[in-house]
Design a protein around this motif. Structure first.
Motif, PDB file in Angstrom:
ATOM      1  N   UNK A  46     -54.880 -57.667 -28.958  1.00  0.00           N
ATOM      2  CA  UNK A  46     -54.598 -57.043 -30.255  1.00  0.00           C
ATOM      3  C   UNK A  46     -55.637 -55.968 -30.585  1.00  0.00           C
ATOM      4  N   UNK A  47     -55.163 -54.780 -30.918  1.00  0.00           N
ATOM      5  CA  UNK A  47     -56.030 -53.685 -31.339  1.00  0.00           C
ATOM      6  C   UNK A  47     -56.730 -52.937 -30.219  1.00  0.00           C
ATOM      7  N   UNK A  48     -56.580 -53.402 -28.988  1.00  0.00           N
ATOM      8  CA  UNK A  48     -57.282 -52.770 -27.866  1.00  0.00           C
ATOM      9  C   UNK A  48     -56.552 -51.514 -27.377  1.00  0.00           C
ATOM     10  N   UNK A  49     -57.332 -50.545 -26.923  1.00  0.00           N
ATOM     11  CA  UNK A  49     -56.775 -49.355 -26.284  1.00  0.00           C
ATOM     12  C   UNK A  49     -56.854 -49.528 -24.763  1.00  0.00           C
ATOM     13  N   UNK A  50     -56.168 -48.671 -24.067  1.00  0.00           N
ATOM     14  CA  UNK A  50     -56.201 -48.671 -22.590  1.00  0.00           C
ATOM     15  C   UNK A  50     -55.765 -50.004 -22.005  1.00  0.00           C
ATOM     16  N   UNK A  51     -54.818 -50.650 -22.643  1.00  0.00           N
ATOM     17  CA  UNK A  51     -54.222 -51.879 -22.119  1.00  0.00           C
ATOM     18  C   UNK A  51     -52.742 -51.626 -21.812  1.00  0.00           C
ATOM     19  N   UNK A  56     -50.896 -52.518 -27.425  1.00  0.00           N
ATOM     20  CA  UNK A  56     -51.688 -53.489 -28.191  1.00  0.00           C
ATOM     21  C   UNK A  56     -52.429 -52.884 -29.375  1.00  0.00           C
ATOM     22  N   UNK A  57     -52.789 -51.603 -29.286  1.00  0.00           N
ATOM     23  CA  UNK A  57     -53.555 -50.973 -30.358  1.00  0.00           C
ATOM     24  C   UNK A  57     -52.780 -50.934 -31.668  1.00  0.00           C
ATOM     25  N   UNK A  58     -51.430 -50.987 -31.581  1.00  0.00           N
ATOM     26  CA  UNK A  58     -50.611 -50.949 -32.796  1.00  0.00           C
ATOM     27  C   UNK A  58     -50.238 -52.306 -33.342  1.00  0.00           C
ATOM     28  N   UNK A  59     -50.684 -53.379 -32.668  1.00  0.00           N
ATOM     29  CA  UNK A  59     -50.306 -54.738 -33.071  1.00  0.00           C
ATOM     30  C   UNK A  59     -51.391 -55.332 -33.964  1.00  0.00           C
ATOM     31  N   UNK A  60     -50.967 -55.977 -35.059  1.00  0.00           N
ATOM     32  CA  UNK A  60     -51.924 -56.576 -35.993  1.00  0.00           C
ATOM     33  C   UNK A  60     -51.935 -58.099 -35.934  1.00  0.00           C
ATOM     34  N   UNK A  61     -50.829 -58.697 -35.483  1.00  0.00           N
ATOM     35  CA  UNK A  61     -50.753 -60.159 -35.481  1.00  0.00           C
ATOM     36  C   UNK A  61     -49.658 -60.596 -34.520  1.00  0.00           C
ATOM     37  N   UNK A  62     -49.903 -61.693 -33.809  1.00  0.00           N
ATOM     38  CA  UNK A  62     -48.928 -62.247 -32.869  1.00  0.00           C
ATOM     39  C   UNK A  62     -48.519 -63.633 -33.341  1.00  0.00           C
ATOM     40  N   UNK A  63     -47.231 -63.846 -33.459  1.00  0.00           N
ATOM     41  CA  UNK A  63     -46.702 -65.108 -33.979  1.00  0.00           C
ATOM     42  C   UNK A  63     -45.853 -65.789 -32.913  1.00  0.00           C
ATOM     43  N   UNK A  64     -46.043 -67.101 -32.740  1.00  0.00           N
ATOM     44  CA  UNK A  64     -45.233 -67.849 -31.791  1.00  0.00           C
ATOM     45  C   UNK A  64     -45.945 -68.089 -30.469  1.00  0.00           C
ATOM     46  N   UNK A 111     -39.987 -63.401 -22.183  1.00  0.00           N
ATOM     47  CA  UNK A 111     -39.216 -63.913 -23.317  1.00  0.00           C
ATOM     48  C   UNK A 111     -38.884 -62.771 -24.274  1.00  0.00           C
ATOM     49  N   UNK A 112     -37.833 -62.959 -25.066  1.00  0.00           N
ATOM     50  CA  UNK A 112     -37.478 -61.988 -26.101  1.00  0.00           C
ATOM     51  C   UNK A 112     -38.382 -62.205 -27.315  1.00  0.00           C
ATOM     52  N   UNK A 113     -38.928 -61.110 -27.851  1.00  0.00           N
ATOM     53  CA  UNK A 113     -39.756 -61.172 -29.056  1.00  0.00           C
ATOM     54  C   UNK A 113     -39.291 -60.110 -30.047  1.00  0.00           C
ATOM     55  N   UNK A 114     -39.445 -60.415 -31.320  1.00  0.00           N
ATOM     56  CA  UNK A 114     -39.141 -59.447 -32.369  1.00  0.00           C
ATOM     57  C   UNK A 114     -40.376 -58.604 -32.663  1.00  0.00           C
ATOM     58  N   UNK A 115     -40.129 -57.420 -33.226  1.00  0.00           N
ATOM     59  CA  UNK A 115     -41.209 -56.563 -33.705  1.00  0.00           C
ATOM     60  C   UNK A 115     -40.972 -56.308 -35.191  1.00  0.00           C
ATOM     61  N   UNK A 116     -41.979 -56.621 -36.017  1.00  0.00           N
ATOM     62  CA  UNK A 116     -41.845 -56.446 -37.466  1.00  0.00           C
ATOM     63  C   UNK A 116     -42.878 -55.463 -37.989  1.00  0.00           C
TER      64      UNK A 116
END
Length: 369
Positions: free
Chosen positions: A349-354, A307-315, A321-326
């Motif tokens: 989103x952005x959290x560590x230790x998850x 999660x620490x590397x994710x900036x936005x979740x769409x959908x 489920x299958x999800x894309x990574x952009x």
């Protein structure tokens, strides 16, 4: 008898191979190919066939029909009649050799979930273990939406990957991939494509006269499947003895028969990753990541998406489920099976230790191959 080069193959027979210029089924070519498959079976080769030709078979049967239909309705009608005629013809031809074939009709969406994927795999594995030759085709009678296979090249790649084939033979109406238009004297046949080589500049984007695809879809299928460790050969199905020769038991040595060979990569790919490799079209959401996360996934095998590397979740996707990574530029760099639903992912989103949003075992990038 000579020893076959491969013991387990998928054989794709294209529309232009099985169709005459008038659009009807070419029984002579069909019979010649069955004779070759029979020789391979007697040499101990397990074969799954991915065969076009249902629409041509139906058109042959209904050539005197005098009603006007739109293209979708015509395809449904021709394929509904043609599937019965095509599989019956295969059945009779194989029976002459003491062999049995069985029909497998599928849809692209049948590969979307792991359960359906494994159900199909089990069905075809049981057939192969019983000595029955699967004859696979898209079910055109109901597959009329946007979620269709580009053509049977794409389907053949899925089958070859799913069944862990050693080789995929794609039969077309040309001898392979050329450096230019095959009809031009200066155009050369490309005999071998090494893993990772890019010959996309040689590929025509035009479609074949009878099928839905062309060399573009063959090339994309071949590069992806070869990267999974499966040898891919593209050759002309109109050449006498082409299949047996490619497998090393025909009238000509394999190396002397015109064809293009996509050399297999050396990395073994797990069955889970093989499914994921062909699942991008089924994505229900998108995880946007920062540069650091993108680089980590592309540089290192076995990297999970945290999660620490994710900036936005769409959908609005669910767990599994299958999800894309952009990446930040909006380029799809990976896809995989979500470890949680969209709401939980947004909260993390952005959290560590998850926990990973996509675990490495369920994450596919081109690096995985």
């Amino acid at each position: 008898m000579q020893t076959p080069l491969y013991r387990r193959i998928a054989l794709k027979i294209g529309s232009n191979v099985l169709t005459r210029p008038d659009g009807t089924l070419d029984i002579t070519t069909m019979s010649a190919l069955v004779d070759q498959v029979a020789l391979l079976r007697k040499a101990g080769v397990e074969i799954a066939m991915i065969s076009s030709g249902a629409v041509a078979a139906g058109r042959s049967e209904l050539r005197n029909m005098h009603i006007q239909l739109d293209s979708v309705s015509a395809r449904q009608l021709y394929s509904s009649v043609g599937q019965a005629k095509l599989i019956n013809r295969y059945y009779e031809l194989f029976r002459e050799h003491g062999l049995t074939c069985g029909q497998v009709l599928t849809l692209k969406e049948s590969f979307a979930t792991r359960r359906h994927y494994l159900n199909q795999k089990n069905c075809m594995e049981v057939m192969l273990s019983a000595g029955i030759i699967p004859v696979v085709n898209e079910n055109d009678t109901v597959s009329v939406t946007d979620l269709m296979f580009t053509d049977n090249d794409e389907l053949s790649g899925l089958v070859a990957s799913m069944l862990g084939m050693q080789a995929l033979v794609i039969l077309s109406n040309v001898d392979g991939v050329f450096t230019g238009n095959p009809s031009e004297p200066e155009s050369r046949l490309i005999r071998t494509v090494q893993p990772g080589a890019d010959i996309s500049g040689c590929i025509s984007r035009s479609r074949s006269s009878m099928g839905r695809g062309g060399m573009d879809t063959k090339y994309r299928t071949a590069t992806k499947i070869a990267a999974e460790g499966i040898a891919v050969m593209i050759a002309s199905g109109k050449r006498p003895g082409i299949v047996t020769s490619l497998l090393g038991i025909g009238p000509e040595p394999s190396e002397s028969v015109p064809h293009t060979l996509f050399m297999p990569g050396n990395t073994a790919t797990s069955q889970m990753k093989k499914w994921l490799a062909h699942s991008e079209d089924f994505a229900k959401g998108i995880l946007h990541v920062n540069d650091g996360a993108a680089q980590a996934m592309l540089d290192r095998v076995g990297t999970s998406l945290l999660p620490v590397g994710v900036t936005y979740v769409e959908g609005n996707f669910e767990k599994d489920d299958i999800v894309q990574v952009k990446d930040p530029a909006g380029t799809t760099i990976a896809w995989g099976r979500a470890g949680c639903d969209a709401a939980t992912a947004r909260e993390a989103i952005g959290c560590r230790d998850r926990r990973p949003l996509i675990h490495a075992d369920y994450l596919y990038t081109e690096l995985n191959t």
